[in-house]
Design an enzyme around this catalytic site. Structure first.
Site, PDB file in Angstrom:
ATOM      1  N   CYS A  23      31.461  68.148 -27.444  1.00 40.51           N
ATOM      2  CA  CYS A  23      30.183  67.958 -26.463  1.00 40.51           C
ATOM      3  C   CYS A  23      28.693  67.357 -26.477  1.00 40.51           C
ATOM      4  O   CYS A  23      28.119  67.736 -27.690  1.00 40.51           O
ATOM      5  CB  CYS A  23      29.948  69.766 -26.456  1.00 40.51           C
ATOM      6  N   CYS A  26      25.697  69.078 -27.010  1.00 37.98           N
ATOM      7  CA  CYS A  26      26.042  70.106 -28.519  1.00 37.98           C
ATOM      8  C   CYS A  26      25.070  69.083 -29.496  1.00 37.98           C
ATOM      9  O   CYS A  26      24.773  69.654 -30.271  1.00 37.98           O
ATOM     10  CB  CYS A  26      27.250  70.865 -28.831  1.00 37.98           C
TER      11      CYS A  26
END
Length: 98
Positions: A23, A26
């Site tokens: 991600c 993230c």
């Protein structure tokens, strides 16, 4: 490693970052969380939970998107939001639970 249930029963706020290695947003949270730790020091504990490695925890908390941030204290979920946030905003939110 501590069990998740033990981590969130702390009497100081515990910020949990549900994330995934793949991600992009993230990855953007990593320096933000480091900055937050610099601001809050020992007033908060920051825990990262990889949703791919801890599927049962992610399922229990119904994590639909990453990053999802949650604040726990004394075992209770107090706050939740998905998406990247600024360190100062997180600091302000955490101050409510200190």
């Amino acid at each position: 490693m501590e069990r998740f249930e033990d981590l969130i029963t702390s009497n100081i706020p515990v910020l949990v970052d549900f994330f995934a290695e793949w991600c992009g947003p993230c990855k953007a949270m990593k320096p933000i969380l480091e900055e937050l730790k610099g601001i809050k020091g020992e007033k908060v504990r920051i825990v990262k939970v990889d949703v791919d490695k801890h599927k049962e925890i992610a399922a229990y908390y119904q994590i639909q998107s990453v990053p999802t941030l949650m604040i726990f204290k004394d075992g209770k979920q107090l706050w939740r939001q998905s998406g990247v946030m600024r360190a100062n905003d997180l600091s302000t939110i955490l101050s409510q639970y200190e």
